[in-house]
Design an enzyme around this catalytic site. Structure first.
Site, PDB file in Angstrom:
ATOM      1  N   GLY A   1      41.925  52.839  62.240  1.00 45.46           N
ATOM      2  CA  GLY A   1      41.899  51.799  61.349  1.00 45.46           C
ATOM      3  C   GLY A   1      42.380  50.674  62.215  1.00 45.46           C
ATOM      4  O   GLY A   1      41.972  49.439  62.180  1.00 45.46           O
ATOM      5  N   THR A   2      43.422  50.954  62.920  1.00 51.71           N
ATOM      6  CA  THR A   2      44.097  49.990  63.945  1.00 51.71           C
ATOM      7  C   THR A   2      43.033  49.112  64.857  1.00 51.71           C
ATOM      8  O   THR A   2      43.080  47.826  65.081  1.00 51.71           O
ATOM      9  CB  THR A   2      45.069  50.465  64.800  1.00 51.71           C
ATOM     10  OG1 THR A   2      46.268  50.959  63.811  1.00 51.71           O
ATOM     11  CG2 THR A   2      45.734  49.642  65.736  1.00 51.71           C
TER      12      THR A   2
ATOM     13  N   GLN B   1      43.308  51.315  52.953  1.00 51.20           N
ATOM     14  CA  GLN B   1      44.072  51.977  51.804  1.00 51.20           C
ATOM     15  C   GLN B   1      43.251  52.087  50.637  1.00 51.20           C
ATOM     16  O   GLN B   1      43.745  52.453  49.530  1.00 51.20           O
ATOM     17  CB  GLN B   1      45.298  51.329  51.578  1.00 51.20           C
ATOM     18  CG  GLN B   1      46.295  51.754  52.672  1.00 51.20           C
ATOM     19  CD  GLN B   1      46.802  53.083  52.678  1.00 51.20           C
ATOM     20  OE1 GLN B   1      46.788  54.051  51.755  1.00 51.20           O
ATOM     21  NE2 GLN B   1      47.341  53.478  53.775  1.00 51.20           N
TER      22      GLN B   1
ATOM     23  N   SER C   1      39.566  53.844  57.846  1.00 54.51           N
ATOM     24  CA  SER C   1      40.174  54.796  58.431  1.00 54.51           C
ATOM     25  C   SER C   1      40.019  56.100  57.817  1.00 54.51           C
ATOM     26  O   SER C   1      40.311  56.409  56.775  1.00 54.51           O
ATOM     27  CB  SER C   1      41.737  54.447  58.819  1.00 54.51           C
ATOM     28  OG  SER C   1      42.202  55.638  59.691  1.00 54.51           O
ATOM     29  N   ALA C   2      39.310  57.233  58.656  1.00 58.37           N
ATOM     30  CA  ALA C   2      39.075  58.303  57.907  1.00 58.37           C
ATOM     31  C   ALA C   2      40.318  59.182  57.604  1.00 58.37           C
ATOM     32  O   ALA C   2      40.143  59.762  56.378  1.00 58.37           O
ATOM     33  CB  ALA C   2      38.534  59.271  59.078  1.00 58.37           C
TER      34      ALA C   2
ATOM     35  N   THR D   1      32.138  57.063  74.922  1.00 60.60           N
ATOM     36  CA  THR D   1      31.608  58.395  74.228  1.00 60.60           C
ATOM     37  C   THR D   1      32.115  58.517  72.884  1.00 60.60           C
ATOM     38  O   THR D   1      33.203  58.912  72.710  1.00 60.60           O
ATOM     39  CB  THR D   1      31.663  59.442  75.340  1.00 60.60           C
ATOM     40  OG1 THR D   1      31.204  58.766  76.575  1.00 60.60           O
ATOM     41  CG2 THR D   1      30.790  60.546  74.784  1.00 60.60           C
TER      42      THR D   1
ATOM     43  N   CYS E   1      63.610  51.591  60.558  1.00 68.92           N
ATOM     44  CA  CYS E   1      65.087  51.395  61.070  1.00 68.92           C
ATOM     45  C   CYS E   1      64.974  51.037  62.494  1.00 68.92           C
ATOM     46  O   CYS E   1      64.154  51.803  63.376  1.00 68.92           O
ATOM     47  CB  CYS E   1      65.567  53.191  61.044  1.00 68.92           C
ATOM     48  SG  CYS E   1      67.498  52.867  61.383  1.00 68.92           S
TER      49      CYS E   1
HETATM   50  C1  LIG Z   1      46.417  49.250  55.404  1.00 76.08           C
HETATM   51  C2  LIG Z   1      46.560  49.883  56.810  1.00 76.08           C
HETATM   52  N1  LIG Z   1      45.688  49.341  57.695  1.00 76.08           N
HETATM   53  C3  LIG Z   1      45.565  49.809  58.955  1.00 76.08           C
HETATM   54  C4  LIG Z   1      46.188  51.189  59.254  1.00 76.08           C
HETATM   55  C5  LIG Z   1      46.017  51.715  60.433  1.00 76.08           C
HETATM   56  O1  LIG Z   1      45.062  52.703  60.576  1.00 76.08           O
HETATM   57  P1  LIG Z   1      45.127  53.937  61.677  1.00 76.08           P
HETATM   58  O2  LIG Z   1      46.326  54.869  61.370  1.00 76.08           O
HETATM   59  O3  LIG Z   1      43.687  54.596  61.518  1.00 76.08           O
HETATM   60  O4  LIG Z   1      45.366  53.278  62.974  1.00 76.08           O
HETATM   61  C6  LIG Z   1      47.156  51.716  58.177  1.00 76.08           C
HETATM   62  C7  LIG Z   1      47.748  53.020  58.527  1.00 76.08           C
HETATM   63  O5  LIG Z   1      48.879  53.121  57.996  1.00 76.08           O
HETATM   64  C8  LIG Z   1      47.110  51.044  57.056  1.00 76.08           C
HETATM   65  O6  LIG Z   1      47.775  51.684  55.983  1.00 76.08           O
END
Ligand SMILES: Cc1ncc(COP(=O)(O)O)c(C=O)c1O
Length: 386
Positions: free
Chosen positions: A70-71, A179, A199-200, A237, A324
């Protein structure tokens, strides 16, 4: 008893997704770019996953670009769109103040390279008001990025309304649906977005697999350059077992979205009501529309980290929004952006439920929490009367 109530951090694999990952790992080892049988088997597996994910979000398979997370999808959405739009002179980006770090830190990085950025505030319900976007958007705004559901409090944002405003001003609209996908219906056309991240591992698929949906015709600059993978949009790949798992997890989620949503919402509501009733001095954070699995609760006069550890010792896994850093407890940026007072932002816990959550687990947590909170409150020094 071990209770996992941290599904927003990550989820266990759905059994069907596990099967798919294992089978692909064992049998499908070809490179999807190879023309021979082994390569084509890998490619067919990826194509199947692409169709399954497209079906979950109501997009077209050709608009799905797989990523490592997802990042990466968020980075690609923002950097890829910003770079493609830059020659037109648009140099302004907007996001909500409650985005995930994947969005916030990408905006910060672009800010250091001369992009102007605006973070939209929100009210105490945890919702971004379209009015705030109307005030912030400019003729040189390139992209608006507002998450579909928030990871800490679960609130669902009015994306369709926000998208309409972005479109009126010629800006692209991105939503981080990490989410929400697999928890509530996600329809890229109903949302009116140009870009959508998933994100899977948040919907019972494997970690390290994500996707960016890119509306056909949207100009994007790749952020990973190399081979011609993913129709020249994302080199590297493909991780076939992870994508096979992602596809199956997407199908499983799509197949029982409504039933699971209702089951999990009932469990979440039971948990929330049980805690509010059993523990005095508690309040729910984020009262706008929410995804069914999340509740974020502040506990007066209790340090969130201490309660998290006390729960962990009793076998219950939850999380806090506060981080923290360098020995000090940073309050959650989400709760702070909502304008909540310090005593609410520093002592909140997030309970997030999912596929394997049960009523027995909920009842166990409701039963043990009052005692744990009472004990911790007994340890905190009472304020000296003036
Ligand atoms: C709202 C949101 N965006 C992006 C991410 C990032 O996804 P990933 O963990 O697949 O990099 C997260 C993961 O915590 C998330 O909650």
């Amino acid at each position: 008893m071990r209770v996992y109530f941290d599904y927003n951090a990550t989820t266990p694999l759905a059994p069907e997704a596990m099967e798919a990952v294992v089978r692909a790992t064992r049998e499908i080892y070809g490179n999807a770019s190879s023309v021979h049988h082994f390569g084509q088997h890998a490619k067919a597996t990826i194509d199947e996953a692409r169709s399954a994910l497209a079906a979950l979000i109501h997009g077209d398979p050709s608009e799905v670009v797989f990523t490592s997370s997802g990042t990466e999808a968020d980075n690609f959405a923002i950097r890829g769109a910003a770079e493609a739009v830059e020659p037109t002179g648009r140099r302004h980006l907007i996001a909500s103040a409650i985005e995930h770090e994947a969005v916030l830190n990408t905006l910060k990085a672009l800010g250091r390279r001369g992009w102007q950025t605006t973070l939209l505030p929100l009210d105490q319900t945890g919702i971004v008001s379209p009015e705030r976007l109307r005030e912030a958007i400019r003729s040189d705004t390139a992209l608006v990025s507002v998450m579909h559901a928030n990871n800490e409090i679960g609130t669902v944002q009015p994306i369709a309304e926000l998208s309409a405003i972005a479109r009126q001003h010629g800006a692209l609209m991105h939503t981080d649906a990490v989410q929400s996908a697999g928890k509530i219906p996600v329809d890229v056309h109903a949302l009116g977005v140009d870009l959508l991240s998933v994100s899977a591992h948040k919907f019972n698929g494997p970690k390290g697999a994500g996707a960016l949906w890119i509306r056909r015709g949207t100009r994007m600059q790749p952020i990973l350059t190399g081979g011609k993978h993913e129709r020249n949009r994302r080199a590297g790949t493909e991780n076939v077992p992870a994508l096979a798992g992602l596809g199956v997890a997407a199908r499983v989620a799509a197949g029982k979205l409504e039933v699971e949503g209702e089951r999990i919402a009932a469990l979440r509501d039971r948990l929330e009501e049980g805690i509010l009733r059993g523990v005095p001095g508690t309040a729910v954070n984020g009262i706008g529309p929410r995804v069914p699995n999340t509740t974020n609760i502040s506990f007066d006069r209790v340090e969130a980290e201490s309660l998290l550890i006390a729960l962990d010792l009793e076998g219950v896994a939850v999380s806090t929004g506060s981080a923290c850093s360098s020995g000090t407890l940073e309050p959650s940026h989400v709760l702070r952006a909502m304008g909540l007072p310090a005593h609410r932002t520093q002592n909140s816990l997030r309970f997030s439920l999912g596929m394997f959550s049960t009523q027995d687990e909920v009842d166990y947590v409701i039963e043990i929490l009052p005692r744990l909170v009472e004990k911790l409150r007994g340890l905190t020094r009472k304020p000296v009367p003036a």
